[in-house]
Design a protein around this motif. Structure first.
Motif, short mmCIF file in Angstrom:
data_model
loop_
_atom_site.label_atom_id
_atom_site.label_comp_id
_atom_site.label_asym_id
_atom_site.label_seq_id
_atom_site.Cartn_x
_atom_site.Cartn_y
_atom_site.Cartn_z
N HIS A 161 -3.55 -4.67 -6.51
CA HIS A 161 -3.64 -3.29 -6.38
C HIS A 161 -3.87 -2.51 -7.62
O HIS A 161 -3.75 -1.20 -7.28
CB HIS A 161 -2.83 -2.70 -5.34
N VAL B 92 -1.34 -2.07 -9.62
CA VAL B 92 -0.11 -1.78 -10.15
C VAL B 92 0.75 -2.64 -11.37
O VAL B 92 0.96 -3.78 -10.95
CB VAL B 92 0.88 -1.64 -9.01
N HIS C 5 3.56 5.53 -6.36
CA HIS C 5 3.48 5.04 -7.59
C HIS C 5 2.54 5.65 -8.26
O HIS C 5 2.54 6.29 -9.34
CB HIS C 5 3.21 3.55 -7.68
N SER C 6 1.29 6.02 -7.48
CA SER C 6 0.28 6.98 -8.18
C SER C 6 0.67 8.41 -8.35
O SER C 6 -0.07 9.03 -9.01
CB SER C 6 -0.92 6.98 -6.98
N VAL D 278 1.99 1.51 -3.63
CA VAL D 278 1.05 1.78 -4.60
C VAL D 278 0.74 3.62 -4.33
O VAL D 278 0.72 4.09 -5.49
CB VAL D 278 -0.46 1.10 -4.18
N GLU D 279 0.82 4.00 -3.05
CA GLU D 279 0.57 5.65 -2.93
C GLU D 279 1.73 6.41 -3.69
O GLU D 279 1.20 7.36 -4.43
CB GLU D 279 0.78 5.69 -1.45
N GLN E 27 0.60 -1.22 0.02
CA GLN E 27 -0.03 0.02 -0.18
C GLN E 27 0.91 1.29 -0.09
O GLN E 27 0.73 2.37 -0.69
CB GLN E 27 -0.89 0.00 1.24
#
Length: 237
Positions: free
Chosen positions: A94, A96, A41-42, A38-39, A35
Motif C-alpha cells: 500500500h 507505506v 499514516h498519510s 495507511v489512512e 487500510q
C-alpha cells in the motif's frame, strides 16, 4: 486535518487477525487493518505496532502439548514475528515504508531492536513493527507494547480489540455489560478488568502513558481517535 497525536503505539491481538477462520490470518481482516493504518499514516502520524501471536500459537498452549513454559513462550514470540511479516508486506504493497525490529536476533528477516534506530525510523515516517515481544519468557505482548511505547516516547498506547472499549464484564457474554468511557489505572487493577496484564498497566501508570481501548473492527475508529474524537475507553491516572 490535524491529528491530536504525533506518535502513537498500536497493540493488536493475534486473535483479531483470524476473523471467522478460527486460525491463522484472514486476508480480509489484515487488509482492513492495514487500510486503517495507511489512512492515519498519510496524515503524518508516526506509528509503532506490536501484534500478538495468539492466532498461531499461545505460550499457554504449551503445557497441554507437553512443552515447558519457557519453550512455549519462545514459540509464541516466533508467532508474533510471522504476523509482523504479514503486516509489513501488506503495508508496503500500500506504499507505506516499514521496518521490522525483533527482540530476538534474526538478521535474515529483521533488524535487532535498537531504541535509537527505532525512533529514527519513526521520525522518517516509517511504520515500525516490533516482533518477538520483549525477547523474554513470562512477559506478554501487552507488556512488550507498553515497554516499547515508553522507549520510543509514544504519546498513547492504543489497544485494538473486538469490542467498543472496556466493560464491567464481558460484553460478548453479558448483553447488560456497562462500558466505561474513562477509568483509572488503579480501578482497572482493583476491578481485575482484563484490558492488559498488570505489568503493562503498572508500567503505563508509572510513566503516565494513557491507554485507549477501541474496536478495531469498526471502520474509521482509528482515524476518529487520532483526530481527537471520543472513541472507546480511556485509561489514565
Amino acid at each position: 486535518m490535524n491529528p491530536v497525536y504525533k506518535r502513537i503505539f498500536l497493540k493488536v491481538s493475534g486473535e483479531s487477525l483470524m476473523g471467522d477462520t478460527g486460525y491463522g490470518i484472514s486476508p480480509e481482516i489484515l487488509t482492513k487493518f492495514v487500510q486503517e493504518i495507511v489512512e492515519i499514516h498519510s496524515l503524518g502520524v508516526e506509528i509503532g505496532i506490536v501484534i500478538g501471536g495468539g492466532n498461531i500459537f499461545r505460550g499457554i498452549q504449551a503445557s497441554t502439548l507437553g512443552i515447558d513454559k519457557v519453550s512455549g513462550d519462545y514459540m509464541g514470540m516466533l508467532a508474533t514475528v510471522i504476523n509482523c511479516m504479514a503486516f509489513q508486506n501488506v503495508l508496503e504493497k500500500h506504499g507505506v515504508p516499514t521496518r521490522l525490529q525483533t527482540a530476538i536476533k534474526m538478521e535474515q528477516i529483521a533488524e535487532p531492536y535498537i531504541q535509537r534506530r527505532a525512533i529514527r525510523h519513526l521520525e522518517k515516517g516509517r511504520v515500525v513493527l516490533f516482533g518477538a515481544g520483549t525477547g523474554n519468557p513470562y512477559f506478554t505482548t501487552d507488556t512488550a507494547a507498553v515497554l516499547r511505547a515508553i522507549e520510543v516516547k509514544a504519546e498513547v498506547v492504543i489497544k485494538g480489540t473486538r469490542v467498543n472499549g472496556i466493560y464491567d464484564s464481558d460484553p460478548e457474554k453479558n448483553e447488560n455489560a456497562v462500558m466505561y468511557d474513562n477509568i483509572s489505572f488503579r480501578d482497572v487493577i482493583s476491578k481485575d478488568l482484563k484490558v492488559m496484564d498488570q505489568t503493562a498497566i503498572t508500567l503505563c501508570n508509572e510513566n503516565n502513558l494513557p491507554i485507549k481501548v477501541i474496536n478495531m473492527n469498526k471502520e474509521g475508529n482509528l482515524l476518529s481517535l487520532v483526530m481527537g474524537e471520543k472513541i472507546g475507553t480511556t485509561v489514565t491516572n
